[in-house]
Design a protein around this motif. Structure first.
Motif, PDB file in Angstrom:
ATOM      1  N   GLY A  52       0.808  -1.214   0.000  1.00 17.97           N
ATOM      2  CA  GLY A  52       0.000   0.000   0.000  1.00 17.97           C
ATOM      3  C   GLY A  52       0.838   1.258   0.000  1.00 17.97           C
ATOM      4  O   GLY A  52       0.531   2.227  -0.715  1.00 17.97           O
ATOM      5  N   SER A  55       2.037   2.363  -3.341  1.00 20.38           N
ATOM      6  CA  SER A  55       0.957   2.671  -4.298  1.00 20.38           C
ATOM      7  C   SER A  55       0.521   1.456  -5.093  1.00 20.38           C
ATOM      8  O   SER A  55       0.104   1.567  -6.251  1.00 20.38           O
ATOM      9  CB  SER A  55       1.372   3.810  -5.248  1.00 20.38           C
ATOM     10  OG  SER A  55       1.675   4.984  -4.532  1.00 20.38           O
ATOM     11  N   PRO A  58      -5.311  -1.601  -4.996  1.00 16.06           N
ATOM     12  CA  PRO A  58      -6.143  -1.872  -3.819  1.00 16.06           C
ATOM     13  C   PRO A  58      -6.883  -3.190  -3.960  1.00 16.06           C
ATOM     14  O   PRO A  58      -7.091  -3.694  -5.071  1.00 16.06           O
ATOM     15  CB  PRO A  58      -7.129  -0.698  -3.833  1.00 16.06           C
ATOM     16  CG  PRO A  58      -7.288  -0.376  -5.285  1.00 16.06           C
ATOM     17  CD  PRO A  58      -5.932  -0.618  -5.906  1.00 16.06           C
ATOM     18  N   GLY A 112      -0.474  -0.447 -10.189  1.00 22.77           N
ATOM     19  CA  GLY A 112      -0.558   0.614  -9.209  1.00 22.77           C
ATOM     20  C   GLY A 112      -2.002   0.884  -8.808  1.00 22.77           C
ATOM     21  O   GLY A 112      -2.940   0.228  -9.265  1.00 22.77           O
ATOM     22  N   ASP A 113      -2.162   1.863  -7.950  1.00 24.69           N
ATOM     23  CA  ASP A 113      -3.464   2.216  -7.386  1.00 24.69           C
ATOM     24  C   ASP A 113      -4.074   3.368  -8.180  1.00 24.69           C
ATOM     25  O   ASP A 113      -3.597   4.505  -8.090  1.00 24.69           O
ATOM     26  CB  ASP A 113      -3.291   2.612  -5.915  1.00 24.69           C
ATOM     27  CG  ASP A 113      -4.603   2.943  -5.235  1.00 24.69           C
ATOM     28  OD1 ASP A 113      -5.647   2.988  -5.912  1.00 24.69           O
ATOM     29  OD2 ASP A 113      -4.576   3.172  -4.006  1.00 24.69           O
ATOM     30  N   GLY A 115      -6.636   4.979  -7.615  1.00 21.18           N
ATOM     31  CA  GLY A 115      -7.240   5.964  -6.726  1.00 21.18           C
ATOM     32  C   GLY A 115      -6.232   6.807  -5.982  1.00 21.18           C
ATOM     33  O   GLY A 115      -6.612   7.666  -5.176  1.00 21.18           O
ATOM     34  N   ASP A 116      -4.951   6.593  -6.233  1.00 24.12           N
ATOM     35  CA  ASP A 116      -3.880   7.342  -5.572  1.00 24.12           C
ATOM     36  C   ASP A 116      -3.507   8.521  -6.463  1.00 24.12           C
ATOM     37  O   ASP A 116      -2.832   8.360  -7.484  1.00 24.12           O
ATOM     38  CB  ASP A 116      -2.678   6.418  -5.348  1.00 24.12           C
ATOM     39  CG  ASP A 116      -1.540   7.087  -4.594  1.00 24.12           C
ATOM     40  OD1 ASP A 116      -1.428   8.326  -4.635  1.00 24.12           O
ATOM     41  OD2 ASP A 116      -0.742   6.356  -3.972  1.00 24.12           O
ATOM     42  N   HIS A 118      -1.468  10.995  -6.134  1.00 28.76           N
ATOM     43  CA  HIS A 118      -0.045  11.287  -6.281  1.00 28.76           C
ATOM     44  C   HIS A 118       0.611  10.308  -7.251  1.00 28.76           C
ATOM     45  O   HIS A 118       1.399  10.704  -8.125  1.00 28.76           O
ATOM     46  CB  HIS A 118       0.663  11.226  -4.928  1.00 28.76           C
ATOM     47  CG  HIS A 118       2.117  11.546  -5.001  1.00 28.76           C
ATOM     48  ND1 HIS A 118       3.081  10.586  -5.207  1.00 28.76           N
ATOM     49  CD2 HIS A 118       2.780  12.732  -4.935  1.00 28.76           C
ATOM     50  CE1 HIS A 118       4.275  11.154  -5.255  1.00 28.76           C
ATOM     51  NE2 HIS A 118       4.115  12.444  -5.087  1.00 28.76           N
ATOM     52  N   PHE A 119       0.289   9.041  -7.123  1.00 29.21           N
ATOM     53  CA  PHE A 119       0.851   8.031  -8.015  1.00 29.21           C
ATOM     54  C   PHE A 119       0.406   8.273  -9.455  1.00 29.21           C
ATOM     55  O   PHE A 119       1.226   8.224 -10.387  1.00 29.21           O
ATOM     56  CB  PHE A 119       0.413   6.638  -7.560  1.00 29.21           C
ATOM     57  CG  PHE A 119       0.793   5.534  -8.494  1.00 29.21           C
ATOM     58  CD1 PHE A 119       2.105   5.097  -8.591  1.00 29.21           C
ATOM     59  CD2 PHE A 119      -0.173   4.926  -9.296  1.00 29.21           C
ATOM     60  CE1 PHE A 119       2.461   4.075  -9.471  1.00 29.21           C
ATOM     61  CE2 PHE A 119       0.175   3.909 -10.166  1.00 29.21           C
ATOM     62  CZ  PHE A 119       1.495   3.481 -10.256  1.00 29.21           C
ATOM     63  N   HIS A 240       6.914  15.108  -4.107  1.00 30.83           N
ATOM     64  CA  HIS A 240       7.132  13.787  -3.530  1.00 30.83           C
ATOM     65  C   HIS A 240       7.549  13.902  -2.058  1.00 30.83           C
ATOM     66  O   HIS A 240       7.132  13.083  -1.223  1.00 30.83           O
ATOM     67  CB  HIS A 240       8.210  13.035  -4.313  1.00 30.83           C
ATOM     68  CG  HIS A 240       7.733  12.468  -5.612  1.00 30.83           C
ATOM     69  ND1 HIS A 240       7.370  13.261  -6.680  1.00 30.83           N
ATOM     70  CD2 HIS A 240       7.576  11.182  -6.029  1.00 30.83           C
ATOM     71  CE1 HIS A 240       7.002  12.495  -7.685  1.00 30.83           C
ATOM     72  NE2 HIS A 240       7.109  11.236  -7.324  1.00 30.83           N
ATOM     73  N   ARG A 243       4.582  14.382   0.073  1.00 30.70           N
ATOM     74  CA  ARG A 243       3.788  13.152   0.139  1.00 30.70           C
ATOM     75  C   ARG A 243       4.324  12.210   1.216  1.00 30.70           C
ATOM     76  O   ARG A 243       3.570  11.561   1.933  1.00 30.70           O
ATOM     77  CB  ARG A 243       3.806  12.459  -1.225  1.00 30.70           C
ATOM     78  CG  ARG A 243       3.434  10.973  -1.238  1.00 30.70           C
ATOM     79  CD  ARG A 243       1.965  10.740  -0.869  1.00 30.70           C
ATOM     80  NE  ARG A 243       1.647   9.309  -0.876  1.00 30.70           N
ATOM     81  CZ  ARG A 243       0.984   8.672  -1.826  1.00 30.70           C
ATOM     82  NH1 ARG A 243       0.578   9.353  -2.890  1.00 30.70           N
ATOM     83  NH2 ARG A 243       0.732   7.401  -1.739  1.00 30.70           N
TER      84      ARG A 243
END
Length: 293
Positions: A52, A55, A58, A112-113, A115-116, A118-119, A240, A243
C-alpha cells in the motif's frame, strides 16, 4: 544466475476476482517471493502494508478498473517484453564488464493504485525499486507512455541492481550522499538510453526539468547532503517530499533525475565510456569530472 519475472498477471487476476475476505492473504503470498528486498528494515515487515505504501493496487475498491488495466498489460505482452529486455540488457552489461558477479534476480511487476492521486499524477503512474541486490519491484499503471517504456523501465531497475550488487558500490545508509543517488539515476537512465534511445530511455518524471539550468544548479548544491530522509526532495522533488513527510527544498518533480542524466552524460563524454562500462564508477569521480572540479 537467473532473472525470474514472476507471473503476477495470473496472480493479480486471481486476487481481484477472489472473495473480499481472501484477497489480503493472496496478496501477501504474491509479494512473499520478494520479501528479501525488505531485509534491512527493522523488525517484521508487513508485506501488505508495504504494498500500500508503494501505491500498489487496492483490494477493496476499483476492482473492475484494475482488471481492465491488467488486460491492457497482458495485451501488450508486458511480462514477456520485460523478461526479454532484462535478458538482453544483462548480456550487454556482461559484454562490457565480463568480470561482473550477477546474483539471481526476482522481478515483481504489480499494478498501481488508480485511486492514488499522487501516483497517477506527479509520479505519472510508475515507481520502481531495484536498489536491493536480487530483487526488482515495478509498480505501474498502463498509461500508453508507460507501456511504451516497459523495456526501458525494467532495464533502469536492473542497472540499479547490478550497481549495488556483489562487488559493486556499497550503499551505506550512514554515509551515502544525495550525489550517489542522483548519479545512480543518471546511470540507470543512461543505460536504458544506450539500449533504447533517448525517446524511451529517460525516466518520464525527469524529462521536464532536463534542460533547466537553474534546477541543475540547485541540485548541485545538495550533492553532499547525507541522511536518506532528505533524498526524496533532492531526487524526486518537493511534491514527492511532501507526500512522504520530508522537507521540501525548492525543486520540481524529477529534478534529481534530470541532474543525474546531465552529470552522467558529461562524464561519459569526457571519458569515452558507455553507460554499461561505467556501471561501478564512483559517484565522486562522475561528479568531479562532470563539474570539472
Amino acid at each position: 544466475m537467473t532473472i525470474t519475472v514472476l507471473d503476477t498477471y495470473s496472480t493479480m487476476k486471481q486476487i481481484l476476482r477472489a472473495p473480499a475476505e481472501d484477497r489480503v492473504d493472496l496478496l501477501r503470498s504474491m509479494i512473499e517471493p520478494v520479501s528479501g528486498m525488505f531485509r534491512y528494515f527493522p523488525g517484521d515487515v508487513d508485506l501488505v502494508a508495504m504494498h500500500g505504501m508503494a501505491s500498489g493496487f487496492p483490494v477493496d475498491r476499483d476492482g473492475e478498473r484494475c482488471l481492465d488495466a491488467l488486460e491492457t498489460l497482458a495485451s501488450a505482452r508486458a511480462w514477456e517484453r520485460m523478461r526479454d529486455a532484462l535478458d538482453q540488457a544483462l548480456a550487454a552489461q556482461l559484454a562490457a564488464t565480463p568480470e561482473l558477479t550477477v546474483p539471481d534476480i526476482t522481478v515483481l511487476v504489480v499494478l498501481g493504485d488508480p485511486g492514488d492521486a499522487h501516483f497517477m499524477g506527479p509520479s505519472l503512474g510508475l515507481t520502481g525499486n531495484g536498489g536491493i541486490s536480487g530483487y526488482i519491484l515495478i509498480t505501474l499503471w498502463p498509461f500508453p507512455e508507460n507501456v511504451a517504456r516497459l523495456e526501458a523501465t525494467a532495464v533502469h531497475e536492473l542497472n540499479h541492481n547490478l550497481r549495488y550488487g556483489p562487488g559493486g558500490v556499497v550503499w551505506d545508509p550512514m554515509t551515502v550522499t544525495v550525489g550517489e543517488h542522483v548519479v545512480s539515476e543518471g546511470l540507470a537512465d543512461a543505460f536504458a538510453r544506450q539500449l533504447y534511445g533517448d525517446e524511451l530511455g529517460y525516466t518520464r518524471i525527469g524529462v521536464p526539468p532536463l534542460h533547466d539550468d537553474a534546477v541543475f544548479a540547485k541540485v548541485v548544491t545538495g550533492l553532499d547532503v547525507t541522511g536518506m530522509q532528505n533524498f526524496t526532495a533532492w531526487v524526486h522533488g518537493d511534491t514527492h517530499a511532501k507526500r512522504f513527510g520530508a522537507t521540501p527544498v525548492g525543486l520540481p518533480t524529477g529534478a534529481g533525475y534530470a541532474a543525474g542524466n546531465r552529470l552522467v552524460d558529461a562524464y561519459l563524454a569526457a571519458t569515452g565510456q558507455t553507460a554499461a562500462q561505467a556501471l561501478h564508477a564512483p559517484s565522486s569521480d562522475i561528479i568531479a569530472t562532470a563539474l570539472d572540479r
